[in-house]
Design an enzyme around this catalytic site. Structure first.
Site, PDB file in Angstrom:
ATOM      1  CG  ASP A  11     -29.567 -48.768 -48.252  1.00 45.07           C
ATOM      2  OD1 ASP A  11     -30.330 -49.000 -46.984  1.00 45.07           O
ATOM      3  OD2 ASP A  11     -30.250 -48.057 -49.330  1.00 45.07           O
ATOM      4  CG  ASP A 130     -37.949 -53.729 -48.445  1.00 44.55           C
ATOM      5  OD1 ASP A 130     -38.096 -53.064 -47.927  1.00 44.55           O
ATOM      6  OD2 ASP A 130     -37.181 -54.704 -48.389  1.00 44.55           O
TER       7      ASP A 130
END
Length: 251
Positions: A11, A130
């Site tokens: 990330d 998500d």
């Protein structure tokens, strides 16, 4: 027998690898290029690079950083974050990505999945999902997990696969960074609902969590970040553990 895959995730924010809990409280985890090279040496099966601020900042992905990371890799490389059109995908593939991961753009315009699959092939198209557990139901979130969509996660995963996604990257926001184990119920439900590979993400804390997500969850691959970034678990050690547990992995 098809091997199960272990996939570290980078990330990236402001050129650095970061990691938080449930998408918040981010802390620095190191240089993405150095981490990518390390994971390739250690035997990672693939690598995922997510530019986590691109969508909310309404900018294109960091293609130059992607190009540098790609140079140190000899494993499949997926890039996501800020992808909104065909030109973004072309730029990333030309920069060295093997696949692209789309999320918010796919939710806003589901036909975008089909457009990319027809142009580049389904094998290049990963749809990231998500999901957050809300009142007993897995709800799909968008815009880096900040906005509820009202979509139910399993139904959206099924639609994404039908529209041409070659793979699904399924993240439980309720488990992300908690090290409490993957969302086995969600992963199993999605794995049973689709015919494409499912990458489970969110909650990895120990080796047994990977055994569980492959066996009980039915995942084809497992993605993790902090346990690899902070040297809590080494990929070769984890692969040996899984091998001894009867999980088919590439050694």
């Amino acid at each position: 027998m098809v091997k199960k895959r272990l996939i570290p995730c980078l990330d990236v924010r402001d050129g650095r690898t970061v990691k938080g809990i449930q998408f918040e409280g981010l802390r620095d985890a190191g240089d993405p290029v150095a981490l990518a090279a390390r994971y390739a040496r250690e035997g990672a099966d693939e690598l995922v690079f997510l530019d986590i601020t691109a969508t909310n900042q309404r900018r294109q992905p960091l293609t130059e950083l992607v190009r540098v990371v790609a140079r140190v890799l000899d494993i499949p490389f997926t890039v996501g974050g800020g992808i909104g059109n065909v030109a973004d995908v072309e730029a990333l593939l030309l920069s060295g990505a093997d696949k692209v991961s789309i999320n918010s753009a796919a939710l806003a315009r589901p036909e975008f999945i089909t457009d990319l699959a027809q142009r580049f092939g389904s094998q290049c198209v990963v749809v990231a999902v998500d999901a957050r557990l809300v009142d007993g139901q897995w709800q799909v979130m968008t815009r880096a997990g900040t906005t509820a969509t009202g979509r139910e996660a399993v139904a959206w995963c099924r639609e994404a696969a039908e529209r041409g996604a070659g793979e699904l990257l399924l993240t439980s926001m309720s488990h992300d960074g908690t090290k409490s184990g993957f969302a086995l119920d969600l992963t199993r439900a999605v794995s049973d609902a689709v015919s494409v590979p499912v990458i489970a993400s969110g909650g990895a804390g120990q080796s047994a969590d990977f055994t569980a997500v492959f066996q009980a969850g039915g995942a084809d691959a497992a993605l993790a970040a902090s346990i690899f970034h902070f040297n809590e678990t080494a990929i070769p050690t984890l692969k040996q553990y899984l091998h001894l547990a009867g999980i088919p992995v590439r050694l």
